[in-house]
Write a protein that holds these residues in place. Sequence first.
Motif, short mmCIF file in Angstrom:
data_model
loop_
_atom_site.label_atom_id
_atom_site.label_comp_id
_atom_site.label_asym_id
_atom_site.label_seq_id
_atom_site.Cartn_x
_atom_site.Cartn_y
_atom_site.Cartn_z
N VAL A 24 1.03 -1.28 0.23
CA VAL A 24 -0.04 0.44 0.01
C VAL A 24 0.75 1.13 -0.11
CG1 VAL A 24 -1.95 1.53 1.39
CG2 VAL A 24 -2.06 -0.91 1.27
N ARG A 25 1.83 1.42 0.65
CA ARG A 25 3.29 2.08 0.84
C ARG A 25 3.80 2.57 -0.71
NH1 ARG A 25 6.94 2.69 5.32
NH2 ARG A 25 7.00 4.69 4.70
N ALA A 26 4.04 1.68 -1.24
CA ALA A 26 4.67 1.61 -2.39
C ALA A 26 3.73 2.06 -3.67
CB ALA A 26 5.46 -0.03 -2.81
N ALA A 27 2.38 2.19 -3.63
CA ALA A 27 1.53 2.63 -4.25
C ALA A 27 0.60 4.07 -3.91
CB ALA A 27 0.04 1.90 -4.53
N ARG A 28 1.69 4.42 -3.10
CA ARG A 28 0.31 5.57 -2.11
C ARG A 28 1.33 6.68 -3.37
NH1 ARG A 28 2.08 6.22 3.34
NH2 ARG A 28 0.15 4.76 3.83
N GLY A 29 0.05 7.23 -3.62
CA GLY A 29 0.41 9.06 -4.15
C GLY A 29 0.45 8.82 -5.74
N LEU A 30 0.98 7.50 -6.27
CA LEU A 30 0.56 6.91 -7.00
C LEU A 30 -0.51 6.47 -8.55
CD1 LEU A 30 3.42 4.76 -8.07
CD2 LEU A 30 3.55 7.28 -8.04
N GLY A 31 -1.96 6.32 -8.11
CA GLY A 31 -3.20 6.14 -8.38
C GLY A 31 -3.15 4.49 -9.04
N ILE A 32 -2.63 3.86 -8.51
CA ILE A 32 -2.65 2.32 -8.94
C ILE A 32 -3.30 2.07 -7.72
CG2 ILE A 32 -1.44 0.42 -9.06
CD1 ILE A 32 1.21 2.03 -9.80
N PRO A 33 -4.71 1.16 -7.96
CA PRO A 33 -5.60 0.70 -7.36
C PRO A 33 -4.56 -0.26 -6.50
CG PRO A 33 -6.36 0.00 -9.64
CD PRO A 33 -4.99 1.40 -9.73
#
Length: 178
Positions: free
Chosen positions: A67-76
Amino acid sequence: MVHRRRLLARMLRHAFADSAWLALLVCVVAVLSNGFAWSTLNEVAVFLLVCFLLSALRAAWRVRSLVRAARGLGIPVSESVLDRTQTYTLTGVPLSFVRAELGAAPRASEVGDGNPLGFHWRPFRGRATADGTVAFDESSGEARIEVRAGKGLTTDAPLNHGAVFLALCQIVRTLEHR
């Protein structure tokens, strides 16, 4: 939030399956060495509880890291992050920029030429790589990123669950300069 619960449930199943053989082995050894007694059953029950708790903690930690890796990228973030192939579409990024950024990235190697652009990406510090391609559509201006488990990257290993998704997040972060 429902997707994260499903991801956690799937991660828990993986974590329990990964540690089940060790728990079974310890239980068999305890029964063989001490015999079938209440103290042995107590010992086995405590070990199984500890094994269950450690597996649950490891699964929760892994979900949080994804979840932290995807934060702020718009990747669900959903239960599909554990799949061996991940895709994402970027808009407004020219192919020459993608080639230059991937060529300069320290985690990228063997960046090819042409369209689609092929490359290897190391999501971790080791030698294991994910295979990636970026296909650029001239008419819409979209770059479609596809990442697959590659050489040495076994997604079945306990700490590698979601490694392909992690590689996708790192690639998108590199291309968007975040």
